[in-house]
Design an enzyme around this catalytic site. Structure first.
Site, PDB file in Angstrom:
ATOM      1  N   LYS A  56     -92.263 -37.032 -16.512  1.00  0.00           N
ATOM      2  CA  LYS A  56     -92.251 -36.783 -15.298  1.00  0.00           C
ATOM      3  C   LYS A  56     -92.742 -38.214 -14.360  1.00  0.00           C
ATOM      4  CE  LYS A  56     -91.748 -31.876 -15.192  1.00  0.00           C
ATOM      5  NZ  LYS A  56     -92.479 -30.506 -15.259  1.00  0.00           N
ATOM      6  N   GLN A 100     -98.110 -27.938 -14.173  1.00  0.00           N
ATOM      7  CA  GLN A 100     -97.286 -27.870 -15.241  1.00  0.00           C
ATOM      8  C   GLN A 100     -97.738 -26.301 -16.066  1.00  0.00           C
ATOM      9  OE1 GLN A 100     -94.963 -29.911 -16.356  1.00  0.00           O
ATOM     10  NE2 GLN A 100     -94.390 -28.461 -18.142  1.00  0.00           N
ATOM     11  N   ASP A 123     -92.013 -27.920  -6.610  1.00  0.00           N
ATOM     12  CA  ASP A 123     -91.462 -27.162  -7.837  1.00  0.00           C
ATOM     13  C   ASP A 123     -90.698 -25.889  -7.093  1.00  0.00           C
ATOM     14  OD1 ASP A 123     -91.211 -27.908 -10.274  1.00  0.00           O
ATOM     15  OD2 ASP A 123     -93.249 -27.283 -10.864  1.00  0.00           O
TER      16      ASP A 123
END
Ligand code: NAD
Length: 288
Positions: A56, A100, A123
């Site tokens: 990422k 994460q 997200d």
């Protein structure tokens, strides 16, 4: 064998989207002076999580984003992560915040996801954005299922009226995948570990979307001739290779379209993270 079976090439489309994002970033910087910023919270030293965060970060660099990774030890406290999220919520250089997952057992993940400002929730895991997705309203949509929808669209596949079976019902993959398909007017079944006789569901489906994390879960006899197969799973096989949840070698002989692993859904997930972060940055630049 189905004639003209087509591979859904997420690597190629992901690259195309990344290039578009990079060009839009230049326009945004020129017109507003603002550079899109992504903050990543990485807890512990899980190799898979580290690898995903690394990918990422590289994608952010390629797109011209500012990105920062807050690396925290495995035994970090809930309070310390909360403080970091609150700081990132306030920081005008940060447009997107990504935690994460998974997090260590002492951490209340739901509480952290709820703390992320919904307008920085790139997200799409905050209940605000989950609710908007489920009511068909605009908002941030989780990157993996969003990437699947973009990949289908690129190949002219419209889920409207299709019988869709989603295998896996997590909050980050299966449930938002089902919501997107339903919003696109497919008839959707969601299956999971407690589903009796998975094959009874998958074998009649026009499109099967699998994100379970089980190697070879979907075999040739479980799908119908001409089905569209989307493999979201990422697993490490005994020989060290990355594989999905579908027995690609055999299932691809029956499929009309199929995603490979790697090179299918994975690159699309990263491309959607860039797109969501750019979108957040464009909105923030407009507000300020
Ligand atoms: P998870 O463990 O949170 O959820 C797995 C889901 O699969 C659960 O709903 C479970 O009930 C179901 N399941 C497990 N075994 C099953 C079985 N035998 N039959 C039917 N259903 C079963 O996992 P997750 O975070 O949703 O991830 C799922 C997979 O997708 C993993 O392989 C993960 O690595 C992968 N993934 C890929 C991407 C990507 O970018 N391609 C992104 C996120 C996750």
């Amino acid at each position: 064998m189905v004639k003209n079976m087509q591979i859904l090439d997420g690597k190629a489309l992901g690259k195309k989207i990344e290039e578009q994002v990079a060009s839009d970033v230049k326009v945004l910087k020129k017109s507003t002076g603002h550079t899109p910023g992504l903050a990543v919270i990485l807890v512990g030293s899980d190799p898979a999580s580290q690898a995903y965060v690394g990918m990422k970060k590289k994608a952010c660099d390629r797109a011209g984003f500012y990105s920062v990774t807050h690396e925290m030890p495995e035994d970090i406290s809930q309070g310390a992560i909360e403080t970091t999220i609150q700081m990132m919520n306030q920081n005008p250089s940060i447009d997107g915040i990504l935690i994460q997952l998974p997090l260590p057992p002492q951490i209340d993940t739901t509480k952290l996801l709820e703390l992320v400002a919904p307008n920085k929730d790139v997200d799409g895991f905050h209940p605000y954005n989950v609710g908007r997705l489920n009511t068909g309203l605009d908002g941030f949509v989780p990157c993996t299922p969003l990437g699947v929808m973009e990949l289908l669209a690129e190949y002219g596949i419209d889920p409207k009226g299709m019988d869709a079976v989603v295998v896996g019902a997590s909050n980050i993959v299966g449930k938002p995948m089902a919501a997107l398909l339903l919003n696109a007017n497919a008839t959707v079944q969601v299956t999971h570990i407690y589903t009796n006789n998975l094959k009874a569901h998958t074998k009649n489906a026009d499109i099967v979307l699998v994100g379970a994390g089980v190697i070879n879960l979907i075999k040739e006899d479980m799908v119908k001739e001409g089905a569209i197969i989307i493999d979201i799973g990422i697993n490490r096989a005994d020989n060290g290779k990355l594989v999905g949840d579908v027995d690609f070698e055999h299932v691809s002989k029956k499929a009309s379209f199929i995603t490979p692993v790697p090179g299918g859904v994975g690159p699309m997930t990263i491309a959607m993270l860039l797109k969501n972060t750019l979108r957040a940055a464009q909105a923030h630049a407009k507000e300020s």
